[in-house]
Design a protein around this motif. Structure first.
Motif, PDB file in Angstrom:
ATOM      1  N   MET A  55     -32.593  38.650  23.391  1.00  0.00           N
ATOM      2  CA  MET A  55     -33.715  39.304  22.791  1.00  0.00           C
ATOM      3  C   MET A  55     -34.998  39.533  23.402  1.00  0.00           C
ATOM      4  O   MET A  55     -35.405  38.936  23.955  1.00  0.00           O
ATOM      5  N   THR A  56     -35.562  40.842  23.286  1.00  0.00           N
ATOM      6  CA  THR A  56     -36.988  41.063  23.808  1.00  0.00           C
ATOM      7  C   THR A  56     -37.862  41.230  22.665  1.00  0.00           C
ATOM      8  O   THR A  56     -37.293  41.113  21.604  1.00  0.00           O
ATOM      9  N   ILE A  57     -39.143  41.153  22.861  1.00  0.00           N
ATOM     10  CA  ILE A  57     -40.165  41.156  22.033  1.00  0.00           C
ATOM     11  C   ILE A  57     -40.038  42.513  21.142  1.00  0.00           C
ATOM     12  O   ILE A  57     -40.341  42.543  19.993  1.00  0.00           O
ATOM     13  N   ASP A  58     -39.586  43.486  21.752  1.00  0.00           N
ATOM     14  CA  ASP A  58     -39.319  44.739  21.022  1.00  0.00           C
ATOM     15  C   ASP A  58     -38.238  44.732  20.112  1.00  0.00           C
ATOM     16  O   ASP A  58     -38.454  45.281  18.987  1.00  0.00           O
ATOM     17  N   ASP A  59     -37.152  43.793  20.428  1.00  0.00           N
ATOM     18  CA  ASP A  59     -36.273  43.715  19.507  1.00  0.00           C
ATOM     19  C   ASP A  59     -36.776  42.755  18.359  1.00  0.00           C
ATOM     20  O   ASP A  59     -36.413  43.130  17.261  1.00  0.00           O
ATOM     21  N   LEU A  60     -37.727  41.942  18.714  1.00  0.00           N
ATOM     22  CA  LEU A  60     -38.043  41.114  17.781  1.00  0.00           C
ATOM     23  C   LEU A  60     -39.025  42.036  16.536  1.00  0.00           C
ATOM     24  O   LEU A  60     -39.064  41.866  15.462  1.00  0.00           O
ATOM     25  N   ALA A  61     -39.772  43.067  17.301  1.00  0.00           N
ATOM     26  CA  ALA A  61     -40.735  43.890  16.341  1.00  0.00           C
ATOM     27  C   ALA A  61     -39.543  44.716  15.412  1.00  0.00           C
ATOM     28  O   ALA A  61     -40.081  44.909  14.185  1.00  0.00           O
ATOM     29  N   THR A  62     -38.593  45.271  15.952  1.00  0.00           N
ATOM     30  CA  THR A  62     -37.615  45.780  14.808  1.00  0.00           C
ATOM     31  C   THR A  62     -37.083  45.013  13.799  1.00  0.00           C
ATOM     32  O   THR A  62     -37.070  45.350  12.627  1.00  0.00           O
ATOM     33  N   ALA A  63     -36.818  43.714  14.212  1.00  0.00           N
ATOM     34  CA  ALA A  63     -36.249  42.768  13.178  1.00  0.00           C
ATOM     35  C   ALA A  63     -37.340  42.401  12.133  1.00  0.00           C
ATOM     36  O   ALA A  63     -37.063  42.124  10.996  1.00  0.00           O
ATOM     37  N   ILE A  64     -38.678  42.128  12.724  1.00  0.00           N
ATOM     38  CA  ILE A  64     -39.788  41.969  11.832  1.00  0.00           C
ATOM     39  C   ILE A  64     -40.080  43.107  10.710  1.00  0.00           C
ATOM     40  O   ILE A  64     -40.094  43.017   9.642  1.00  0.00           O
ATOM     41  N   ALA A  65     -40.146  44.387  11.391  1.00  0.00           N
ATOM     42  CA  ALA A  65     -40.280  45.413  10.432  1.00  0.00           C
ATOM     43  C   ALA A  65     -39.155  45.617   9.441  1.00  0.00           C
ATOM     44  O   ALA A  65     -39.305  45.794   8.223  1.00  0.00           O
ATOM     45  N   ILE A  66     -37.898  45.249   9.453  1.00  0.00           N
ATOM     46  CA  ILE A  66     -36.682  45.091   8.677  1.00  0.00           C
ATOM     47  C   ILE A  66     -36.992  44.039   7.770  1.00  0.00           C
ATOM     48  O   ILE A  66     -36.772  44.165   6.571  1.00  0.00           O
ATOM     49  N   ALA A  67     -37.124  42.923   8.275  1.00  0.00           N
ATOM     50  CA  ALA A  67     -37.711  41.818   7.504  1.00  0.00           C
ATOM     51  C   ALA A  67     -38.810  42.012   6.312  1.00  0.00           C
ATOM     52  O   ALA A  67     -38.806  41.843   5.186  1.00  0.00           O
ATOM     53  N   LEU A  68     -39.807  42.635   6.870  1.00  0.00           N
ATOM     54  CA  LEU A  68     -40.947  42.828   5.874  1.00  0.00           C
ATOM     55  C   LEU A  68     -40.450  43.843   5.200  1.00  0.00           C
ATOM     56  O   LEU A  68     -40.932  43.873   3.716  1.00  0.00           O
ATOM     57  N   GLU A  69     -39.842  44.797   5.397  1.00  0.00           N
ATOM     58  CA  GLU A  69     -39.285  45.916   4.278  1.00  0.00           C
ATOM     59  C   GLU A  69     -38.372  45.258   3.270  1.00  0.00           C
ATOM     60  O   GLU A  69     -38.315  45.474   2.165  1.00  0.00           O
ATOM     61  N   ARG A  70     -37.339  44.388   3.596  1.00  0.00           N
ATOM     62  CA  ARG A  70     -36.550  43.974   2.680  1.00  0.00           C
ATOM     63  C   ARG A  70     -36.705  42.626   2.178  1.00  0.00           C
ATOM     64  O   ARG A  70     -36.551  42.241   0.882  1.00  0.00           O
ATOM     65  N   TYR A  71     -37.576  41.633   2.828  1.00  0.00           N
ATOM     66  CA  TYR A  71     -37.652  40.383   2.381  1.00  0.00           C
ATOM     67  C   TYR A  71     -39.068  39.703   2.196  1.00  0.00           C
ATOM     68  O   TYR A  71     -39.376  38.904   1.473  1.00  0.00           O
ATOM     69  N   GLY A  72     -40.049  40.464   3.116  1.00  0.00           N
ATOM     70  CA  GLY A  72     -41.449  39.879   2.895  1.00  0.00           C
ATOM     71  C   GLY A  72     -41.712  39.324   4.256  1.00  0.00           C
ATOM     72  O   GLY A  72     -40.839  38.931   4.829  1.00  0.00           O
ATOM     73  N   TRP A  73     -43.187  38.764   4.365  1.00  0.00           N
ATOM     74  CA  TRP A  73     -43.552  38.403   5.690  1.00  0.00           C
ATOM     75  C   TRP A  73     -42.951  37.011   5.723  1.00  0.00           C
ATOM     76  O   TRP A  73     -42.987  36.739   6.874  1.00  0.00           O
TER      77      TRP A  73
END
Length: 127
Positions: free
Chosen positions: A1-19
């Motif tokens: 996993m790269t930090i760019d992959d993490l950014a994508t995962a964070i964006a999805i998590a923020l949208e669906r589940y919260g911080w």
């Protein structure tokens, strides 16, 4: 996993589940980083991540790259030094509880605090 992959995962998590779920992804990234060899670690933090859509998390990613690069003595990626990757207008805490904010002040690594992002070290590694 790269930090760019993490950014994508964070964006999805923020949208669906919260911080809180997004912070959990940061912790998982740190665990993977700890287990990696130095060459893979370089690859994990080198690419500039896309925006998460959240200024605090974009600042957190820059702090994370700097923090992780410092410990194994890797180079800090240039993108992580961009001054726009900070929370200038107000600090961001990885807690909803005002009572835990003093812990965040005391236990936040400098790479995060300098960007206005406060979270305890326990959010970055497994216990």
């Amino acid at each position: 996993m790269t930090i760019d992959d993490l950014a994508t995962a964070i964006a999805i998590a923020l949208e669906r589940y919260g911080w809180p779920e997004a912070v959990r992804g940061v912790k998982e990234f740190c665990i993977e980083f700890e287990a990696a060899d130095d060459e893979y670690r370089k690859q994990m933090i080198a690419p500039e991540p896309r925006s998460t859509g959240n200024k605090a998390f974009d600042a957190m990613l820059a702090g994370l790259a700097e923090h992780l690069a410092f410990h194994p003595e890797l180079r800090i990626p240039t993108w992580a030094l961009d001054p726009t990757r900070s929370v200038e207008d107000e600090w961001w805490f990885a807690t909803d509880s005002p009572g835990l904010r003093p812990l965040c002040f005391m236990d936040t690594p400098a790479a995060f605090a300098s960007r206005g992002v406060f979270l305890p070290r326990s959010a970055l590694a497994h216990v």
